[in-house]
Design a protein around this motif. Structure first.
Motif, PDB file in Angstrom:
ATOM      1  N   ASP A  25      -0.150   7.470  -0.774  1.00 17.91           N
ATOM      2  CA  ASP A  25      -0.306   6.496   0.229  1.00 17.91           C
ATOM      3  C   ASP A  25      -1.447   6.474   1.047  1.00 17.91           C
ATOM      4  OD1 ASP A  25       2.159   5.420  -0.803  1.00 17.91           O
ATOM      5  OD2 ASP A  25       3.429   6.117   0.676  1.00 17.91           O
ATOM      6  N   HIS A  59      -5.463  -4.405  -3.103  1.00 24.21           N
ATOM      7  CA  HIS A  59      -4.592  -3.437  -2.738  1.00 24.21           C
ATOM      8  C   HIS A  59      -4.829  -2.251  -3.559  1.00 24.21           C
ATOM      9  CE1 HIS A  59      -2.979  -6.889  -0.769  1.00 24.21           C
ATOM     10  NE2 HIS A  59      -2.532  -6.172   0.302  1.00 24.21           N
ATOM     11  N   ARG A  88      -4.576   5.104   0.097  1.00 22.99           N
ATOM     12  CA  ARG A  88      -4.668   3.657   0.093  1.00 22.99           C
ATOM     13  C   ARG A  88      -4.942   3.187   1.567  1.00 22.99           C
ATOM     14  NH1 ARG A  88       0.356   3.935  -2.314  1.00 22.99           N
ATOM     15  NH2 ARG A  88      -0.170   4.489  -4.546  1.00 22.99           N
ATOM     16  N   LEU A 101       0.707  -1.026  -0.097  1.00 24.33           N
ATOM     17  CA  LEU A 101       0.053   0.141  -0.122  1.00 24.33           C
ATOM     18  C   LEU A 101       0.993   1.419   0.096  1.00 24.33           C
ATOM     19  CD1 LEU A 101      -2.870  -0.841   2.667  1.00 24.33           C
ATOM     20  CD2 LEU A 101      -2.954  -1.229  -0.148  1.00 24.33           C
ATOM     21  N   THR A 152      -8.307   1.751   1.310  1.00 28.38           N
ATOM     22  CA  THR A 152      -8.297   0.407   0.850  1.00 28.38           C
ATOM     23  C   THR A 152      -8.187  -0.581   2.126  1.00 28.38           C
ATOM     24  OG1 THR A 152      -7.254   1.069  -1.216  1.00 28.38           O
ATOM     25  CG2 THR A 152      -6.837  -1.114  -0.603  1.00 28.38           C
ATOM     26  N   THR A 173      -6.793   1.558  -5.125  1.00 27.17           N
ATOM     27  CA  THR A 173      -7.805   2.356  -4.846  1.00 27.17           C
ATOM     28  C   THR A 173      -8.595   2.401  -5.766  1.00 27.17           C
ATOM     29  OG1 THR A 173      -6.081   4.020  -6.010  1.00 27.17           O
ATOM     30  CG2 THR A 173      -6.069   3.894  -3.674  1.00 27.17           C
TER      31      THR A 173
END
Length: 593
Positions: A100, A169, A103, A36, A106, A171
């Protein structure tokens, strides 16, 4: 009262030992967080999803209610997952960086999916009708222990899925959709013993799924749940309809009303909502051979080893197919599977939606698997992931040392221009994971545990090994091959110091998002008088046509080094009558193709 006559399960208490909580949580956290961070948004869906989140995070109320990428309306999915990602960017973007931070949404969806799968299976596993055969002198497991063991097995089955690694993993809206499908299934199961609580969760999940996707998927699941309530006696169908459906409609209506009344241009809101609703109808149609062939080639590998285990559950519980532990997962699995084969454009983006109901159904197959089947699954996983891990290490050594030279040359030929750098932290982490894999295999083969989750231990450990090694040893190489950063930065350097806006031609959502984020391009719409033209050319379309005393002059062209099928060309509008590079008075209604 236990239905011992119809249960195909005969177990002792020794077979229901649960995995240590710390170990199970560690596997989920390592698997969920690896990959991620410290990478760019990747083509295609990953970059497009990030582009929507970043636009929302840097935009206003209009962007939040009607998501877009650099002004282009994004109606492929609803806004819910993008709201979560944009919130993460606003909260943690300055610390982690926008990609980052996005995510983290996620990660939340992944962990939510794991939690719903575990608790749903746990509730089903405690029900009387699924309990193992009761021996005359005792020795069978308790309902609580049996439920926990089945829940552990369901989670391991989910983590063992080969296709989860990449899609889980990214978005994208699909990572939220899969969590909400698991939530809906949890609500249905919870309603069996707590009708009001379960109906509220069901309605909340159904409404949220509509906001995360489109109207067709939740409508299909609602119809399937209604049919399931008719054939599965314990389901409180009336309570689910009276509480869950109005709640779902209220959630969806709140977003639609906010989008409509928040803008002075009501027609824009109507158009956006209409396109969002129509996207589903354009995405599905009559079955076609292209979609059928794509699904048949890819789905079985993507969902390995989940699908054969889930299929066996249908066979093993032949006498109890109307019981909740079989009927409820099937109620969500079948309509999702049908929609996959009705897609007009074949894609594996929706495959991940099958995994929660498959994993829960597959958990109830674990106690019924014969020893020969268990050994076959184990040895296949052991062989496959050992070969995979050895290949990853071998290719990495060749890339790092240059030996064997032929192998190293083939690696760098796939990544022209890539400069490899040795990263000690990545090597140490990959070594630790490899040692852990060896220990898991040694423990599984030497101890021969009796717990019912033993058939999927090696598979779950293998997928974790596969993903962690790819995201440590090979993350820089993969990132170089899948990011638009370098080509966008080169294009940005060629931009004139002063320009009005950039008109995109044939630019996909991922490309538009990448140029907007990495290059800070100011894109204009079709009605704007832009003096820069940015084209994505899959083929040679020639130069744009001239307009009166104006012509488009090529000022830059380039492509991603790892992609030979796409090329970007950037043109500037020049007034040839004045022979100057100053921005001219631009004629209106000119959109070259």
């Amino acid at each position: 009262m236990r239905e011992a006559k119809t249960s195909p399960v005969q177990l002792t208490a020794a077979a229901t030992g649960a995995l240590p909580r710390a170990l199970l949580l560690a596997i989920c956290i390592i698997y969920g967080l690896t990959g991620l961070f410290h990478r760019d948004p990747w083509k295609n869906e990953d970059a497009a999803g990030f582009g929507v989140m970043w636009q929302l995070a840097t935009g206003g109320v209009h962007d939040w209610l009607m998501p877009n990428i650099a002004g282009r309306p994004f109606t492929d999915d609803g806004p819910l997952v993008f709201w979560i990602g944009a919130t993460m960017i606003r909260l943690f973007g300055n610390w982690l960086g926008a990609p980052d931070a996005s995510r983290l949404a996620t990660a939340l969806c992944f962990f939510g999916t794991c939690a719903f799968i575990w608790y749903t299976t746990y509730l089903l596993g405690r029900r009387d009708e699924v309990q193992p055969f009761a021996y005359a002198f005792g020795g069978q497991p308790s309902a609580r222990d049996y439920g926990r063991t089945l829940a552990d097995g369901a989670l391991l089955v989910f983590l063992a899925c080969v296709g989860l690694a990449v899609r889980g993993h990214e978005t994208t809206a699909q990572v939220g959709q899969v969590a909400l499908i698991a939530m809906i299934l949890y609500g249905l199961v919870r309603s069996l013993d707590k009708p009001v609580h379960g109906s509220l969760v069901f309605g909340l999940g159904l409404g949220a799924l509509t906001l995360a996707s489109g109207p067709i998927l939740p409508l299909a699941l609602l119809v399937a749940a209604a049919i399931c309530a008719a054939v599965c006696a314990p389901m409180p169908g009336r309570r689910l309809a009276a509480i869950g459906v109005p709640l779902a409609l209220l959630i969806v209506a709140a977003w639609l009303a906010a989008a409509y009344f928040s803008t002075a241009d009501r027609q824009e809101a109507v158009t956006f909502i209409r396109e969002w609703a129509r996207y589903d109808r354009r995405s599905y149609g009559a079955p076609n051979m292209q979609t059928f062939g794509f699904n048949m080639r890819n789905l079985f590998l993507y969902a390995w080893p989940v699908w054969p285990i889930a299929a066996w559950a249908w066979v093993a519980w032949a006498g109890m197919r109307r019981a909740p532990h079989v009927a409820l997962p099937l109620a969500l699995l079948l309509p999702t599977l049908v929609l996959l084969f009705l897609q007009t454009n074949a894609s594996d983006a929706q495959f991940i939606l099958l995994l929660p109901p498959m994993a829960i159904l597959g958990a109830f197959a674990l106690p019924t698997l014969a020893r020969g089947v268990i050994n076959a699954i184990d040895w296949f996983a052991l062989l496959f992931f050992t070969i995979f891990g050895s290949t990853v290490w071998f290719l990495w050594v060749a890339k790092t040392t240059g030996w064997p030279p032929r192998i190293a040359g083939n690696v760098f030929r796939q990544l022209p221009g890539y400069q490899h750098h040795f990263r000690l932290s990545s090597v140490i982490f990959a070594l630790l994971v490899t040692v852990a894999w060896v220990l898991v295999v040694r423990w599984r083969l030497s101890r021969a545990p009796k717990q019912i989750w033993r058939p999927v231990v090696i598979s779950a450990a293998g997928t974790t090994l596969m993903w962690v090694m790819a995201m440590t040893l090979w993350l820089p190489s993969i990132n170089y091959g899948k990011t638009y950063r370098d080509v966008v930065e080169a294009a940005a350097m060629a931009l004139p110091p002063a320009y009005q806006c950039v008109q995109p031609i044939r630019m996909g959502n991922a490309q538009l998002a990448s140029f907007a984020y990495f290059g800070h391009f100011r894109f204009g719409g079709p009605e704007d008088d832009c003096d820069i033209l940015l084209r994505h050319d899959g083929a040679d379309y020639g130069d744009p046509s001239k307009i009166s005393h104006f012509e488009w002059r090529l000022i830059w062209e380039g492509r991603r080094p790892a992609d030979r099928d796409e090329r970007f060309r950037m043109y500037r509008l020049v007034d040839t009558s004045r022979a100057t590079h100053a921005r001219p008075e631009l004629p209106r209604h000119r959109l070259p193709q």
